[in-house]
Write a protein that holds these residues in place. Sequence first.
Motif, PDB file in Angstrom:
ATOM      1  N   LYS A  13      15.102  59.716  24.192  1.00  0.00           N
ATOM      2  CA  LYS A  13      14.304  58.942  23.237  1.00  0.00           C
ATOM      3  C   LYS A  13      14.862  59.097  21.831  1.00  0.00           C
ATOM      4  CE  LYS A  13       9.524  58.361  24.615  1.00  0.00           C
ATOM      5  NZ  LYS A  13       8.213  58.927  24.530  1.00  0.00           N
ATOM      6  N   ALA A  14      15.232  60.335  21.502  1.00  0.00           N
ATOM      7  CA  ALA A  14      15.753  60.612  20.164  1.00  0.00           C
ATOM      8  C   ALA A  14      17.051  59.848  19.947  1.00  0.00           C
ATOM      9  CB  ALA A  14      15.981  62.114  20.006  1.00  0.00           C
ATOM     10  N   GLU A  15      17.885  59.797  21.011  1.00  0.00           N
ATOM     11  CA  GLU A  15      19.172  59.081  20.893  1.00  0.00           C
ATOM     12  C   GLU A  15      18.951  57.604  20.642  1.00  0.00           C
ATOM     13  OE1 GLU A  15      21.608  59.827  24.263  1.00  0.00           O
ATOM     14  OE2 GLU A  15      22.783  61.309  23.159  1.00  0.00           O
ATOM     15  N   SER A  16      18.021  56.999  21.428  1.00  0.00           N
ATOM     16  CA  SER A  16      17.771  55.565  21.251  1.00  0.00           C
ATOM     17  C   SER A  16      17.199  55.298  19.863  1.00  0.00           C
ATOM     18  CB  SER A  16      16.830  55.044  22.334  1.00  0.00           C
ATOM     19  OG  SER A  16      15.542  55.535  22.103  1.00  0.00           O
ATOM     20  N   PHE A  17      16.413  56.264  19.374  1.00  0.00           N
ATOM     21  CA  PHE A  17      15.844  56.090  18.035  1.00  0.00           C
ATOM     22  C   PHE A  17      16.932  56.107  16.960  1.00  0.00           C
ATOM     23  CE2 PHE A  17      13.737  58.014  14.264  1.00  0.00           C
ATOM     24  CZ  PHE A  17      12.896  56.958  13.998  1.00  0.00           C
ATOM     25  N   THR A  18      17.911  57.032  17.105  1.00  0.00           N
ATOM     26  CA  THR A  18      18.991  57.070  16.103  1.00  0.00           C
ATOM     27  C   THR A  18      19.823  55.792  16.168  1.00  0.00           C
ATOM     28  OG1 THR A  18      20.182  58.440  17.684  1.00  0.00           O
ATOM     29  CG2 THR A  18      19.289  59.577  15.779  1.00  0.00           C
ATOM     30  N   ALA A  19      20.023  55.253  17.429  1.00  0.00           N
ATOM     31  CA  ALA A  19      20.787  54.005  17.571  1.00  0.00           C
ATOM     32  C   ALA A  19      20.057  52.862  16.868  1.00  0.00           C
ATOM     33  CB  ALA A  19      20.977  53.684  19.048  1.00  0.00           C
ATOM     34  N   SER A  20      18.724  52.814  17.099  1.00  0.00           N
ATOM     35  CA  SER A  20      17.982  51.717  16.459  1.00  0.00           C
ATOM     36  C   SER A  20      17.967  51.881  14.940  1.00  0.00           C
ATOM     37  CB  SER A  20      16.552  51.647  17.000  1.00  0.00           C
ATOM     38  OG  SER A  20      15.908  52.851  16.734  1.00  0.00           O
ATOM     39  N   LEU A  21      18.009  53.128  14.488  1.00  0.00           N
ATOM     40  CA  LEU A  21      18.073  53.364  13.034  1.00  0.00           C
ATOM     41  C   LEU A  21      19.343  52.752  12.449  1.00  0.00           C
ATOM     42  CD1 LEU A  21      16.887  56.968  12.163  1.00  0.00           C
ATOM     43  CD2 LEU A  21      15.916  54.815  11.407  1.00  0.00           C
ATOM     44  N   GLY A  22      20.490  52.868  13.214  1.00  0.00           N
ATOM     45  CA  GLY A  22      21.763  52.295  12.776  1.00  0.00           C
ATOM     46  C   GLY A  22      21.636  50.778  12.633  1.00  0.00           C
ATOM     47  N   GLU A  23      20.968  50.174  13.621  1.00  0.00           N
ATOM     48  CA  GLU A  23      20.776  48.715  13.564  1.00  0.00           C
ATOM     49  C   GLU A  23      19.955  48.339  12.344  1.00  0.00           C
ATOM     50  OE1 GLU A  23      19.068  47.207  17.174  1.00  0.00           O
ATOM     51  OE2 GLU A  23      20.652  48.196  18.353  1.00  0.00           O
ATOM     52  N   TYR A  24      18.885  49.065  12.141  1.00  0.00           N
ATOM     53  CA  TYR A  24      18.032  48.783  10.987  1.00  0.00           C
ATOM     54  C   TYR A  24      18.819  48.884   9.704  1.00  0.00           C
ATOM     55  CZ  TYR A  24      13.809  49.166  13.887  1.00  0.00           C
ATOM     56  OH  TYR A  24      12.844  48.986  14.815  1.00  0.00           O
ATOM     57  N   LYS A  25      19.686  49.922   9.650  1.00  0.00           N
ATOM     58  CA  LYS A  25      20.475  50.140   8.430  1.00  0.00           C
ATOM     59  C   LYS A  25      21.315  48.886   8.132  1.00  0.00           C
ATOM     60  CE  LYS A  25      24.414  52.215   8.189  1.00  0.00           C
ATOM     61  NZ  LYS A  25      25.429  53.196   8.570  1.00  0.00           N
ATOM     62  N   ASP A  26      22.014  48.369   9.199  1.00  0.00           N
ATOM     63  CA  ASP A  26      22.847  47.173   9.011  1.00  0.00           C
ATOM     64  C   ASP A  26      22.010  45.992   8.527  1.00  0.00           C
ATOM     65  OD1 ASP A  26      24.931  48.664   9.799  1.00  0.00           O
ATOM     66  OD2 ASP A  26      24.887  47.984  11.926  1.00  0.00           O
ATOM     67  N   ASN A  27      20.860  45.799   9.181  1.00  0.00           N
ATOM     68  CA  ASN A  27      19.987  44.681   8.788  1.00  0.00           C
ATOM     69  C   ASN A  27      19.550  44.800   7.340  1.00  0.00           C
ATOM     70  OD1 ASN A  27      20.131  43.568  11.256  1.00  0.00           O
ATOM     71  ND2 ASN A  27      18.160  44.389  11.985  1.00  0.00           N
ATOM     72  N   ILE A  28      19.178  46.022   6.941  1.00  0.00           N
ATOM     73  CA  ILE A  28      18.718  46.214   5.561  1.00  0.00           C
ATOM     74  C   ILE A  28      19.820  45.904   4.572  1.00  0.00           C
ATOM     75  CG2 ILE A  28      17.973  48.023   3.905  1.00  0.00           C
ATOM     76  CD1 ILE A  28      16.429  49.261   6.334  1.00  0.00           C
ATOM     77  N   LEU A  29      21.066  46.339   4.910  1.00  0.00           N
ATOM     78  CA  LEU A  29      22.187  46.097   3.994  1.00  0.00           C
ATOM     79  C   LEU A  29      22.434  44.595   3.833  1.00  0.00           C
ATOM     80  CD1 LEU A  29      24.683  48.933   4.942  1.00  0.00           C
ATOM     81  CD2 LEU A  29      23.465  48.603   2.781  1.00  0.00           C
ATOM     82  N   VAL A  30      22.380  43.881   4.971  1.00  0.00           N
ATOM     83  CA  VAL A  30      22.594  42.421   4.929  1.00  0.00           C
ATOM     84  C   VAL A  30      21.493  41.778   4.081  1.00  0.00           C
ATOM     85  CG1 VAL A  30      22.604  40.319   6.335  1.00  0.00           C
ATOM     86  CG2 VAL A  30      23.809  42.354   7.120  1.00  0.00           C
ATOM     87  N   SER A  31      20.262  42.187   4.297  1.00  0.00           N
ATOM     88  CA  SER A  31      19.157  41.598   3.536  1.00  0.00           C
ATOM     89  C   SER A  31      19.312  41.870   2.051  1.00  0.00           C
ATOM     90  CB  SER A  31      17.807  42.198   3.961  1.00  0.00           C
ATOM     91  OG  SER A  31      17.747  42.359   5.298  1.00  0.00           O
ATOM     92  N   LEU A  32      19.744  43.085   1.704  1.00  0.00           N
ATOM     93  CA  LEU A  32      19.908  43.426   0.277  1.00  0.00           C
ATOM     94  C   LEU A  32      20.965  42.541  -0.374  1.00  0.00           C
ATOM     95  CD1 LEU A  32      19.690  47.334   0.298  1.00  0.00           C
ATOM     96  CD2 LEU A  32      18.150  45.757  -0.844  1.00  0.00           C
ATOM     97  N   LYS A  33      22.048  42.293   0.403  1.00  0.00           N
ATOM     98  CA  LYS A  33      23.135  41.455  -0.141  1.00  0.00           C
ATOM     99  C   LYS A  33      22.654  40.046  -0.404  1.00  0.00           C
ATOM    100  CE  LYS A  33      27.217  43.767   1.618  1.00  0.00           C
ATOM    101  NZ  LYS A  33      28.125  43.785   2.771  1.00  0.00           N
ATOM    102  N   ASN A  34      21.759  39.549   0.461  1.00  0.00           N
ATOM    103  CA  ASN A  34      21.301  38.158   0.353  1.00  0.00           C
ATOM    104  C   ASN A  34      20.164  37.953  -0.635  1.00  0.00           C
ATOM    105  OD1 ASN A  34      23.186  37.384   2.193  1.00  0.00           O
ATOM    106  ND2 ASN A  34      21.812  37.630   3.949  1.00  0.00           N
ATOM    107  N   ILE A  35      19.680  39.024  -1.208  1.00  0.00           N
ATOM    108  CA  ILE A  35      18.585  38.857  -2.167  1.00  0.00           C
ATOM    109  C   ILE A  35      19.108  38.167  -3.419  1.00  0.00           C
ATOM    110  CG2 ILE A  35      17.067  40.143  -3.762  1.00  0.00           C
ATOM    111  CD1 ILE A  35      16.627  42.171  -1.555  1.00  0.00           C
ATOM    112  N   LYS A  36      18.376  37.151  -3.861  1.00  0.00           N
ATOM    113  CA  LYS A  36      18.804  36.455  -5.085  1.00  0.00           C
ATOM    114  C   LYS A  36      17.942  36.956  -6.226  1.00  0.00           C
ATOM    115  CE  LYS A  36      20.347  32.350  -2.713  1.00  0.00           C
ATOM    116  NZ  LYS A  36      19.946  31.040  -2.207  1.00  0.00           N
ATOM    117  N   LEU A  37      18.589  37.621  -7.165  1.00  0.00           N
ATOM    118  CA  LEU A  37      17.812  38.157  -8.275  1.00  0.00           C
ATOM    119  C   LEU A  37      17.549  37.066  -9.301  1.00  0.00           C
ATOM    120  CD1 LEU A  37      19.714  41.523  -8.679  1.00  0.00           C
ATOM    121  CD2 LEU A  37      17.418  41.219  -7.785  1.00  0.00           C
ATOM    122  N   PRO A  38      16.354  36.969  -9.857  1.00  0.00           N
ATOM    123  CA  PRO A  38      16.064  35.902 -10.838  1.00  0.00           C
ATOM    124  C   PRO A  38      16.884  36.100 -12.109  1.00  0.00           C
ATOM    125  CG  PRO A  38      14.214  37.428 -10.653  1.00  0.00           C
ATOM    126  CD  PRO A  38      15.182  37.799  -9.599  1.00  0.00           C
TER     127      PRO A  38
END
Lengths: 168, 167
Positions: free
Chosen positions: A138-163
């Motif tokens: 369970k811990a292993e799958s959790f760390t793997a999903s954390l990696g995925e989340y990290k990638d998603n967050i980075l992509v979202s941060l890049k796409n944010i348009k600052l006013p």
Amino acid sequence: MKCKTIEELLSPYLEDELNTEEKGTVAKHLKTCENCSLLFSLMKETQESLSDIPELEVSENLLDRLYSIPRKKKRFKLRFPNFDFLVRPSLQPILTVATIMLIMISFYFYGPNKSSIDKSISRKIGYGYSKIERLYAKAESFTASLGEYKDNILVSLKNIKLPGGNED
Amino acid sequence: MLVDTYSKRIFNMAYQFAGSYQEAEDLTQDIFLKLYNSLSKFDFKRNFSAWLLTIARNYLIDQYRRTKWEKQTRDNFNDHYLTSEAFENPEEGAVKEENKRTVWQGINNLTSEIRMAIILRDIQGKQYEEIAEIMSLPLGTVKSRINRGRLQLAKILKEKKERRNEM
């Protein structure tokens, strides 16, 4: 003054330990209160009876027992010179726990159900081991999903348009 | 020697406290055993006899709490105490003897601490200060316990007399 308060002063009154004022108060109360007066005279009788109890002589048998105590002690010491600490009160709880443990161990080794106890222990160990393995997976799958989340967050941060910022 | 000097005092204290002759002999032996074990701890600045009586008092009260002698009966007063006094007035003598028996049995109704205080003060005639030292209690507490004990015994005597009068 209430009878309860007077009762507390009866012994000191009997032994003439009160000051003049208190003595007067108690004497006055005793003259008027039949109950306290009776109690006081009974207290005197009690004290007389107690002081009349004589001292008894010690029997020969007890004297012999008392004279032999130091000899007994010496003999005990010579035989067990280094084990005095075993009879210390502070060691009693530890000795009790050790005795209980020994009894349990002897039940295990000499009891009729040794094989079934063995089986149940190994079952318990196996169950515990598999639980740990599941937890680890369970811990292993959790760390793997954390990696995925990290990638998603980075992509979202890049796409944010600052006013107010540039389009590029 | 310790036994010659103190055995009578300790035995009587144990007998007055426990009320059973056999028990008192065993207790006296135990107290002397305890004394020999504790002799090395004796502080020479202290009064030896008060120190010994403190050991006896502690042991007796510990044993009392452990075994609860109050549930047991005391020896009859005349089992070991002889009535040697000759009274001019036989009736008065009989009342006094009856009182002694009642009070002796009544000691069983006192709690261990009160019982010990009463024994030290009224039977053994010790000073309050000495009792406070033996019992490791403040003087005021000792006095109030002795008063409570005497009141309890007086009330027991009162009940006994009332019952006798009713008969």
